[in-house]
Design a protein around this motif. Structure first.
Motif, mmCIF file in Angstrom:
data_model
loop_
_atom_site.group_PDB
_atom_site.id
_atom_site.type_symbol
_atom_site.label_atom_id
_atom_site.label_comp_id
_atom_site.label_asym_id
_atom_site.label_seq_id
_atom_site.Cartn_x
_atom_site.Cartn_y
_atom_site.Cartn_z
ATOM 1 N N TYR A 4 8.928 -2.402 11.442
ATOM 2 C CA TYR A 4 8.071 -2.983 10.402
ATOM 3 C C TYR A 4 8.825 -4.066 9.640
ATOM 4 O O TYR A 4 10.042 -3.960 9.449
ATOM 5 C CB TYR A 4 7.630 -1.905 9.400
ATOM 6 C CG TYR A 4 6.693 -0.880 9.981
ATOM 7 C CD1 TYR A 4 5.328 -1.158 10.123
ATOM 8 C CD2 TYR A 4 7.172 0.362 10.392
ATOM 9 C CE1 TYR A 4 4.466 -0.210 10.654
ATOM 10 C CE2 TYR A 4 6.308 1.317 10.916
ATOM 11 C CZ TYR A 4 4.951 1.026 11.049
ATOM 12 O OH TYR A 4 4.100 1.959 11.574
ATOM 13 N N GLU B 82 -3.398 7.729 1.885
ATOM 14 C CA GLU B 82 -3.508 6.535 2.733
ATOM 15 C C GLU B 82 -4.892 5.902 2.688
ATOM 16 O O GLU B 82 -5.110 4.856 3.306
ATOM 17 C CB GLU B 82 -3.181 6.911 4.177
ATOM 18 C CG GLU B 82 -1.744 7.307 4.380
ATOM 19 C CD GLU B 82 -1.458 7.650 5.818
ATOM 20 O OE1 GLU B 82 -2.359 8.204 6.479
ATOM 21 O OE2 GLU B 82 -0.344 7.371 6.269
ATOM 22 N N GLY C 164 -5.077 2.330 1.573
ATOM 23 C CA GLY C 164 -4.446 1.446 2.553
ATOM 24 C C GLY C 164 -5.360 1.215 3.749
ATOM 25 O O GLY C 164 -5.480 0.088 4.249
ATOM 26 N N ALA D 88 -6.872 -2.357 4.843
ATOM 27 C CA ALA D 88 -6.599 -2.912 6.180
ATOM 28 C C ALA D 88 -7.908 -3.233 6.890
ATOM 29 O O ALA D 88 -8.029 -4.255 7.569
ATOM 30 C CB ALA D 88 -5.766 -1.925 7.004
ATOM 31 N N ASN E 245 -3.386 -7.096 3.694
ATOM 32 C CA ASN E 245 -2.099 -6.488 4.022
ATOM 33 C C ASN E 245 -1.876 -5.235 3.187
ATOM 34 O O ASN E 245 -2.371 -5.143 2.051
ATOM 35 C CB ASN E 245 -0.959 -7.476 3.785
ATOM 36 C CG ASN E 245 -0.897 -8.533 4.864
ATOM 37 O OD1 ASN E 245 -1.306 -8.280 6.008
ATOM 38 N ND2 ASN E 245 -0.419 -9.706 4.527
ATOM 39 N N VAL E 246 -1.108 -4.316 3.756
ATOM 40 C CA VAL E 246 -0.918 -3.002 3.139
ATOM 41 C C VAL E 246 0.546 -2.563 3.264
ATOM 42 O O VAL E 246 1.172 -2.769 4.303
ATOM 43 C CB VAL E 246 -1.800 -1.946 3.868
ATOM 44 C CG1 VAL E 246 -1.470 -0.528 3.413
ATOM 45 C CG2 VAL E 246 -3.278 -2.251 3.674
ATOM 46 N N MET F 72 2.387 1.088 2.878
ATOM 47 C CA MET F 72 2.102 2.509 2.698
ATOM 48 C C MET F 72 3.184 3.163 1.840
ATOM 49 O O MET F 72 4.374 3.015 2.127
ATOM 50 C CB MET F 72 2.049 3.209 4.059
ATOM 51 C CG MET F 72 0.781 2.909 4.828
ATOM 52 S SD MET F 72 -0.660 3.589 3.945
ATOM 53 C CE MET F 72 -1.944 3.294 5.180
ATOM 54 N N PRO G 13 3.625 5.522 9.326
ATOM 55 C CA PRO G 13 2.952 4.557 8.428
ATOM 56 C C PRO G 13 1.637 3.985 8.963
ATOM 57 O O PRO G 13 0.803 3.548 8.173
ATOM 58 C CB PRO G 13 3.980 3.430 8.260
ATOM 59 C CG PRO G 13 5.296 4.031 8.665
ATOM 60 C CD PRO G 13 4.973 5.063 9.703
ATOM 61 N N THR G 14 1.458 3.943 10.278
ATOM 62 C CA THR G 14 0.230 3.337 10.807
ATOM 63 C C THR G 14 -0.774 4.444 11.140
ATOM 64 O O THR G 14 -0.579 5.192 12.098
ATOM 65 C CB THR G 14 0.540 2.492 12.060
ATOM 66 O OG1 THR G 14 1.490 1.489 11.686
ATOM 67 C CG2 THR G 14 -0.714 1.817 12.599
ATOM 68 N N SER H 35 -4.297 -2.447 12.559
ATOM 69 C CA SER H 35 -2.932 -1.937 12.344
ATOM 70 C C SER H 35 -1.957 -3.042 11.972
ATOM 71 O O SER H 35 -0.929 -2.797 11.350
ATOM 72 C CB SER H 35 -2.377 -1.286 13.602
ATOM 73 O OG SER H 35 -3.216 -0.297 14.030
ATOM 74 N N ILE I 163 -0.731 -3.325 8.430
ATOM 75 C CA ILE I 163 0.237 -2.386 7.847
ATOM 76 C C ILE I 163 1.626 -3.034 7.949
ATOM 77 O O ILE I 163 2.245 -3.055 9.016
ATOM 78 C CB ILE I 163 0.231 -1.015 8.578
ATOM 79 C CG1 ILE I 163 -1.197 -0.457 8.671
ATOM 80 C CG2 ILE I 163 1.184 -0.026 7.896
ATOM 81 C CD1 ILE I 163 -1.844 -0.104 7.351
#
Ligand code: ACM
Length: 552
Positions: free
Chosen positions: A170, A414, A417, A421, A426-427, A429, A465-466, A475, A478
């Motif tokens: 990430y 989540e 988020g 998304a 944009n996110v 987490m 996180p995804t 995705s 994220i």
């Protein structure tokens, strides 16, 4: 039989010492786990005559060579020669910038160690920096001392021969610190950043303003720190009790100190994201400038207990002018693309009871106070966008409609988020479970005071996180994840370290290593060496998992 004993002992000694040596040289325990690591034969021996060689782009690489040399010198006395040459010699650590090379992404690197030389190549200086971090973790953990007199004299500075190809999963790999509930010195913040860098984390979210204290000097509004940085007393023990210590408490960072910290972080490829909370969590600002509230005649004070407070900034032109002036000074100090504007936990009672706020609702054709918050945030977003910056805010900024370019930090689970998304925002987490490091990490009965709940090391390590419910396309929004360190119950740097580490070490692997590389048993094993590194750095990590290697 008797006469054979000395030989037998000798034989056993040889086997044990050989295995011991082999373990020392052949094992690697890098955190976060690299994407690909192949162990080879032999080792490179680092000596005072080893050199650091800058293969190209010497001007950009020089600060990295200095950084590496300082790290080595702080534990070994050795001050390596840094030379600019185009051909590699033996016993050299070669740094190469190769923007045209085949790398997975901008922060990737390649690290090759042979008995003759070490090469770190990367497309950017960030990649070279991460290669250096892996190299340091291949050395004996004593390299993390910053005082050579503490290092055992017989330490052998061997680096096992390896081929590492590595890159982050990430782009956003963050850790936050609340310096408002409790205040931490510049030297502590620098060590916090060192720890981030060591874990290849690249964002430090600096939570600078709160109900309990305003911690950043703003030249145009001196009362923010004359009044807003100080509280008269602090709650003792858990929220809900009624005991106060009666001691004046506070502090703030001068702009000069902030510039110094930003530079320090930059050298370690850490971007600092400052947070200036709006419209809630603003008691300290209202105590300094009551005209920013919806009840200017009321007496405000910097809060002495925790929680959520009704009085928030009023959506008046006075407030917008104030915030724009504050943010103008903030932007001069922080080059970060993102400015965090808070947005969480803003009760709407003050706006419901305010004629001024109601007039803004009417004037702007808004439905309710949630939409008024959205109007408030969007106005600030427009101002920051005009100056080339982006806003990031807690997931409450979704309520009443998300500002057009906002990035969402999803903390209440989540859900926020995922919603953001799906809307193409944009996110980052940062769900309370398992990324709030102010929660207990073990049975509360056995632990020092913490806010409540439980996030074990294993839960943090296992975080993904995804979310599954996002499509591949969604995705992409994220950006990554962040651990949050709220400090209501952390009065000292020691306690912060205890709460943050090793959970932040686990998080570093979540955000850096490929998903398929994640392995709890392997992490625990590598963590044993990592504990030594943290110990030598003087970090008060929680040691629940020290000496614990499980095969669960
Ligand atoms: C938060 O924990 N209030 C963002």
């Amino acid at each position: 039989m008797q006469s054979l004993l000395p030989f037998l002992f000798c034989f056993i000694f040889l086997v044990v010492s050989q295995t011991g040596f082999a373990q020392r040289v052949d094992s690697t325990s890098i955190i976060p786990q690299p994407a690909q690591l192949e162990l080879k034969e032999g080792a490179f021996n680092l000596t005072p005559s080893s050199k650091i060689l800058l293969r190209n782009s010497a001007d950009s690489l020089r600060p990295l060579a200095d950084y590496l040399n300082n790290q080595i010198a702080s534990a070994t006395w050795a001050d390596l020669a840094i030379v600019k040459e185009t051909t590699a010699r033996d016993s050299a650590i070669v740094l190469t910038l190769n923007p045209e090379g085949h790398f997975k992404n901008d922060e990737a690197y390649h690290l090759s160690v042979t008995p003759q030389k070490i090469e770190i190549a990367a497309p950017t200086t960030a990649g070279v920096f991460y290669g250096i971090q892996s190299l340091l973790q291949l050395l004996p953990p004593e390299i993390f001392y910053d005082d050579p007199t503490r290092v055992p004299q017989n330490t052998v500075w061997n680096i096992p021969a390896v081929e590492i190809t590595d890159y982050p999963r990430y782009e956003y790999r963050g850790l936050h610190l609340d310096v408002a509930r409790h205040f931490f010195s510049v030297s502590f913040i620098k060590q916090y950043i060192d720890l981030l860098a060591m874990h290849k984390m690249n964002r430090f979210h600096w939570h600078l303003t709160e109900d309990q204290g305003w911690r950043i000097q703003i030249k145009q509004y001196p009362k923010l720190t004359e009044i807003g940085a100080w509280r008269d007393s602090t709650l003792v023990g858990h929220y809900g009790t009624d005991r106060y210590d009666g001691e004046r408490y506070g502090g703030y960072y001068t702009q000069e100190e902030i510039r110094e910290v930003v530079q320090y972080a930059k050298k370690r490829h850490v971007t600092i994201i400052p947070e200036i909370e709006i419209p809630g969590h603003s008691s300290a600002a209202l105590a300094a400038y009551p005209e920013l509230s919806c009840n200017p005649d009321k007496q405000y004070h910097v809060q002495t207990t925790w929680g959520i407070f009704e009085d928030i900034y009023c959506p008046s032109e006075t407030t917008f002018t104030f915030l724009e002036n504050v943010l103008t000074e903030v932007m001069k100090l922080f080059p970060s693309q993102y400015i965090h504007i808070g947005g969480d936990e803003a009760p709407k009672d003050a706006w419901k009871n305010s004629q001024l706020a109601q007039r803004v609702i009417e004037r702007e054709g808004l439905e309710n106070e949630e939409e008024l918050q959205s109007y408030f945030i969007t106005r600030i977003e427009k101002f920051l966008n005009k100056h080339g910056r982006q806003i990031i805010g807690w997931d409450e900024i979704l309520e009443g409609g998300l500002a057009p370019n906002a990035t969402v930090m999803s903390w209440r689970g989540e859900k926020g988020g995922i919603k953001a998304a799906k809307q193409g925002h944009n996110v980052v987490m940062t769900p309370g479970s398992p990324l709030y490091f102010d929660y207990y990490q073990a049975d509360a009965e056995t632990e020092p005071l913490a806010i409540g709940w439980l996030n074990t090391l294993k839960e943090t390590y296992s975080y993904e996180p995804t979310p599954d419910e996002l499509t591949k396309e969604e995705s992409r929004y994220i950006l990554g994840a962040q651990g949050n360190v709220w400090t209501e119950y952390m009065k000292s740097g020691n306690k912060v370290e205890y709460m943050a580490y090793p959970r932040a070490s686990a998080l570093s692997e979540v955000v850096w290593s490929p998903k398929e590389k994640r392995n709890w048993d392997g992490f625990l094993q590598r963590l044993q060496t990592h504990f030594q590194r943290l110990e030598f750095m003087g970090v008060n990590a929680a040691e629940h998992y020290r000496n614990e290697i499980t095969n669960e």
